[in-house]
Scaffold this motif. Structure first.
Motif, PDB file in Angstrom:
ATOM      1  N   ALA A   1       0.864  -1.186   0.000  1.00  0.00           N
ATOM      2  CA  ALA A   1       0.000   0.000   0.000  1.00  0.00           C
ATOM      3  C   ALA A   1       0.899   1.235   0.000  1.00  0.00           C
ATOM      4  O   ALA A   1       0.526   2.297  -0.485  1.00  0.00           O
ATOM      5  N   GLU A   2       2.097   1.055   0.545  1.00  0.00           N
ATOM      6  CA  GLU A   2       3.072   2.147   0.679  1.00  0.00           C
ATOM      7  C   GLU A   2       3.603   2.580  -0.698  1.00  0.00           C
ATOM      8  O   GLU A   2       3.534   3.739  -1.057  1.00  0.00           O
ATOM      9  N   SER A   3       4.104   1.600  -1.469  1.00  0.00           N
ATOM     10  CA  SER A   3       4.712   1.942  -2.762  1.00  0.00           C
ATOM     11  C   SER A   3       3.708   1.791  -3.921  1.00  0.00           C
ATOM     12  O   SER A   3       3.985   2.232  -5.028  1.00  0.00           O
ATOM     13  N   GLY A   4       2.599   1.152  -3.650  1.00  0.00           N
ATOM     14  CA  GLY A   4       1.597   0.950  -4.712  1.00  0.00           C
ATOM     15  C   GLY A   4       1.827  -0.330  -5.498  1.00  0.00           C
ATOM     16  O   GLY A   4       1.001  -0.718  -6.330  1.00  0.00           O
ATOM     17  N   GLN A   5       2.933  -1.026  -5.204  1.00  0.00           N
ATOM     18  CA  GLN A   5       3.250  -2.269  -5.920  1.00  0.00           C
ATOM     19  C   GLN A   5       2.088  -3.275  -5.834  1.00  0.00           C
ATOM     20  O   GLN A   5       1.571  -3.542  -4.745  1.00  0.00           O
TER      21      GLN A   5
ATOM     22  N   THR B   1      -5.122  -0.685   6.064  1.00  0.00           N
ATOM     23  CA  THR B   1      -4.347   0.112   5.110  1.00  0.00           C
ATOM     24  C   THR B   1      -4.728  -0.276   3.685  1.00  0.00           C
ATOM     25  O   THR B   1      -4.894   0.576   2.812  1.00  0.00           O
ATOM     26  N   LEU B   2      -4.877  -1.588   3.480  1.00  0.00           N
ATOM     27  CA  LEU B   2      -5.259  -2.098   2.162  1.00  0.00           C
ATOM     28  C   LEU B   2      -6.657  -1.596   1.788  1.00  0.00           C
ATOM     29  O   LEU B   2      -6.884  -1.139   0.660  1.00  0.00           O
ATOM     30  N   ALA B   3      -7.577  -1.679   2.746  1.00  0.00           N
ATOM     31  CA  ALA B   3      -8.956  -1.235   2.500  1.00  0.00           C
ATOM     32  C   ALA B   3      -8.960   0.244   2.125  1.00  0.00           C
ATOM     33  O   ALA B   3      -9.602   0.640   1.146  1.00  0.00           O
TER      34      ALA B   3
ATOM     35  N   GLY C   1      -9.869   4.458  -1.683  1.00  0.00           N
ATOM     36  CA  GLY C   1      -9.513   5.786  -2.175  1.00  0.00           C
ATOM     37  C   GLY C   1      -9.837   6.865  -1.168  1.00  0.00           C
ATOM     38  O   GLY C   1     -10.622   6.664  -0.244  1.00  0.00           O
ATOM     39  N   ALA C   2      -9.244   8.012  -1.371  1.00  0.00           N
ATOM     40  CA  ALA C   2      -9.304   9.102  -0.407  1.00  0.00           C
ATOM     41  C   ALA C   2     -10.729   9.601  -0.167  1.00  0.00           C
ATOM     42  O   ALA C   2     -11.113   9.912   0.954  1.00  0.00           O
ATOM     43  N   GLU C   3     -11.526   9.604  -1.248  1.00  0.00           N
ATOM     44  CA  GLU C   3     -12.866  10.184  -1.136  1.00  0.00           C
ATOM     45  C   GLU C   3     -13.724   9.416  -0.122  1.00  0.00           C
ATOM     46  O   GLU C   3     -14.333   9.991   0.757  1.00  0.00           O
ATOM     47  N   VAL C   4     -13.724   8.084  -0.296  1.00  0.00           N
ATOM     48  CA  VAL C   4     -14.540   7.258   0.587  1.00  0.00           C
ATOM     49  C   VAL C   4     -14.011   7.321   2.007  1.00  0.00           C
ATOM     50  O   VAL C   4     -14.771   7.348   2.969  1.00  0.00           O
ATOM     51  N   GLN C   5     -12.690   7.380   2.136  1.00  0.00           N
ATOM     52  CA  GLN C   5     -12.104   7.466   3.472  1.00  0.00           C
ATOM     53  C   GLN C   5     -12.589   8.685   4.215  1.00  0.00           C
ATOM     54  O   GLN C   5     -12.876   8.627   5.402  1.00  0.00           O
TER      55      GLN C   5
ATOM     56  N   PRO D   1     -18.881   0.160  -2.294  1.00  0.00           N
ATOM     57  CA  PRO D   1     -18.415  -0.087  -3.653  1.00  0.00           C
ATOM     58  C   PRO D   1     -16.999   0.472  -3.822  1.00  0.00           C
ATOM     59  O   PRO D   1     -16.676   1.511  -3.255  1.00  0.00           O
ATOM     60  N   LEU D   2     -16.167  -0.254  -4.554  1.00  0.00           N
ATOM     61  CA  LEU D   2     -14.792   0.207  -4.792  1.00  0.00           C
ATOM     62  C   LEU D   2     -14.792   1.109  -6.033  1.00  0.00           C
ATOM     63  O   LEU D   2     -15.526   0.841  -6.983  1.00  0.00           O
ATOM     64  N   PRO D   3     -13.946   2.128  -6.024  1.00  0.00           N
ATOM     65  CA  PRO D   3     -13.943   3.047  -7.176  1.00  0.00           C
ATOM     66  C   PRO D   3     -13.617   2.336  -8.489  1.00  0.00           C
ATOM     67  O   PRO D   3     -14.124   2.705  -9.545  1.00  0.00           O
ATOM     68  N   GLY D   4     -12.794   1.284  -8.421  1.00  0.00           N
ATOM     69  CA  GLY D   4     -12.420   0.579  -9.643  1.00  0.00           C
ATOM     70  C   GLY D   4     -13.361  -0.576  -9.974  1.00  0.00           C
ATOM     71  O   GLY D   4     -13.012  -1.457 -10.767  1.00  0.00           O
ATOM     72  N   GLY D   5     -14.522  -0.625  -9.359  1.00  0.00           N
ATOM     73  CA  GLY D   5     -15.463  -1.723  -9.554  1.00  0.00           C
ATOM     74  C   GLY D   5     -15.313  -2.739  -8.432  1.00  0.00           C
ATOM     75  O   GLY D   5     -14.268  -2.826  -7.787  1.00  0.00           O
ATOM     76  N   GLY D   6     -16.375  -3.489  -8.202  1.00  0.00           N
ATOM     77  CA  GLY D   6     -16.362  -4.458  -7.112  1.00  0.00           C
ATOM     78  C   GLY D   6     -16.823  -3.816  -5.815  1.00  0.00           C
ATOM     79  O   GLY D   6     -17.049  -2.603  -5.746  1.00  0.00           O
ATOM     80  N   VAL D   7     -16.967  -4.657  -4.818  1.00  0.00           N
ATOM     81  CA  VAL D   7     -17.522  -4.219  -3.538  1.00  0.00           C
ATOM     82  C   VAL D   7     -16.629  -4.771  -2.436  1.00  0.00           C
ATOM     83  O   VAL D   7     -16.134  -5.889  -2.540  1.00  0.00           O
ATOM     84  N   LEU D   8     -16.428  -3.983  -1.386  1.00  0.00           N
ATOM     85  CA  LEU D   8     -15.643  -4.470  -0.252  1.00  0.00           C
ATOM     86  C   LEU D   8     -16.526  -4.536   0.987  1.00  0.00           C
ATOM     87  O   LEU D   8     -17.195  -3.562   1.327  1.00  0.00           O
TER      88      LEU D   8
END
Ligand code: GDP
Length: 375
Positions: free
Chosen positions: A195-199, A225-227, A232-236, A259-266
């Motif tokens: 989550a730190e480097s985005g890898q 952190t992963l969630a 994304g920042a908006e939902v946070q 809902p996740l910004p890139g599709g899917g649901v968490l």
């Protein structure tokens, strides 16, 4: 997905053709579909299409509204039948009452406590069980296998995410860790992320793009952190204001399903994180599929793989084909599962005994009345 379903305002919450088909009789009865995003003491927060009526709920950009509904009509002495986060429901047109649950595709179930080990459904209709394992600590493959058993048992497809990959800068070292994990998880995708480097995060977001996911794993594994990174920042920012407006208004802030910004649901419910092993026997055998296969070679049908001559499993350990650690882990998980089952049996036995005593007492009482020995 057909065009109608794709344009459905609940599509971002995971609505698809299958649920649409399951809902047909309820639609005919004039009921509305919705998905439970949170359950709290018998009341559900349900997202539903915002096209009818006003409930004082906050309408979001996806055309949905969160309403509070009473789960009481689906209350059942069987805890497995009680509504939970992730369930698709049929709401009455007034949207206050849950009339029915759609059949669950998958369910995460755990024992409620050490005293009452009946099942409790923690999350329903989960497609991806993401098992977070921290690379900051030594890999505990036994623990990974435990989570895998749970995931398989739920019906969701497990994947392992090795978190904090930025802490393992050596690429060769990282591929060894991935390979070790893969060996303990046949048929399961293993992905190193940070989550730190985005890898690896875009790959993860891509996998989760279709369907509903949950994050499992030990405390400190990096799930929050992963969630946050996935949401994304908006939902946070919305989540940070959770419960802060105190006016009893129900907005996106009180959701355990997002809902996740890139599709899917968490689905991220606090109860699911420390999930215990519950009746995961078929899950256990799936995690250790190769042991089940080796057992086919055993001379005896009911071989316990401990002392029997001609045991295929022990033979494989001896020849180095099967790591001894795997066999020990397998035994440990099966034992744990048996203990849970025994606890439930003990509860059932106690209940039966109580019933029987009550009946006996009643019989005695009636007998005494008949004989007139009781005043
Ligand atoms: P949870 O208990 O599983 O929700 O774990 P958290 O998300 O709270 O993370 C535990 C700790 O790991 C926190 O101190 C995080 O800052 C740290 N952490 C999480 N993800 C990463 C990462 O990708 N890289 C590094 N270096 N640290 C991380």
């Amino acid at each position: 997905m057909n065009d109608l379903t794709a344009s459905h305002s609940l599509a971002p919450y995971g609505w698809d053709d299958g649920f649409d088909a399951d809902f047909t009789p309820h639609a005919a009865a004039g009921l509305l579909p919705g998905r439970i995003v949170r359950v709290d003491r018998g009341r559900c927060d349900v997202v539903t299409a915002s096209t009818q009526g006003t409930d004082g709920g906050g309408t979001d950009s996806q055309g949905t509204v969160t309403v509070q509904a009473d789960a009481a009509p689906v209350w059942s002495p069987d805890p497995m039948q009680i509504a939970c986060t992730g369930d698709w429901v049929a709401l009455d047109p007034g949207r206050r009452v849950v009339r029915a649950l759609l059949p669950r595709r998958t369910a995460f179930v755990r024992s409620t406590s050490s005293k009452r080990s009946e099942g409790q459904v923690l999350a329903a209709n989960v497609d991806h069980a993401v098992i977070a394992v921290s690379l900051a600590a030594e890999l505990d493959l036994g623990r990974v296998e435990r989570f895998l058993a749970l995931a398989w048992e739920s019906g969701a497809r497990p994947m392992i995410v090795l978190t904090k990959a930025d802490l393992v800068p050596d690429p060769a070292g990282l591929s060894y860790l991935v390979a070790d994990t893969e060996a303990a998880a046949p048929g399961v995708d293993v992905l190193a992320v940070s989550a730190e480097s985005g890898q690896g995060m875009d790959v993860l977001a891509g996998v989760l793009g279709g369907g509903t996911a949950v994050l499992l794993g030990q405390s400190g594994a990096g799930k929050s952190t992963l969630a946050n990174a996935l949401l994304g920042a908006e939902v946070q920012a919305v989540r940070a204001t959770r419960d802060s407006d105190g006016k009893g208004r129900h907005t996106t802030t009180t959701r355990d399903l997002l809902p996740l910004p890139g599709g899917g649901v968490l689905i991220d419910t606090p109860g699911l994180r420390g999930v215990g092993l519950w009746d995961a026997e078929s899950g256990v055998t799936q995690v250790f599929a190769e042991i089940e296969e080796l057992a086919q070679r055993c001379r005896f049908h009911d071989c316990s793989h401990t002392v029997e001559p001609g045991c295929g499993v022990l033979g494989a350990v001896e020849s180095g084909e099967l790591p001894e650690r795997r066999l020990e882990s397998y035994r440990k998980l099966l034992r744990e599962n048996e203990r849970l089952a025994a606890r439930t049996d003990a509860r059932l036995r106690a209940e039966l005994r109580r019933d029987w005593k009550q009946k006996q007492a009643l019989g005695r009482h009636m007998g005494e009345r008949k004989r007139g020995t009781r005043r």
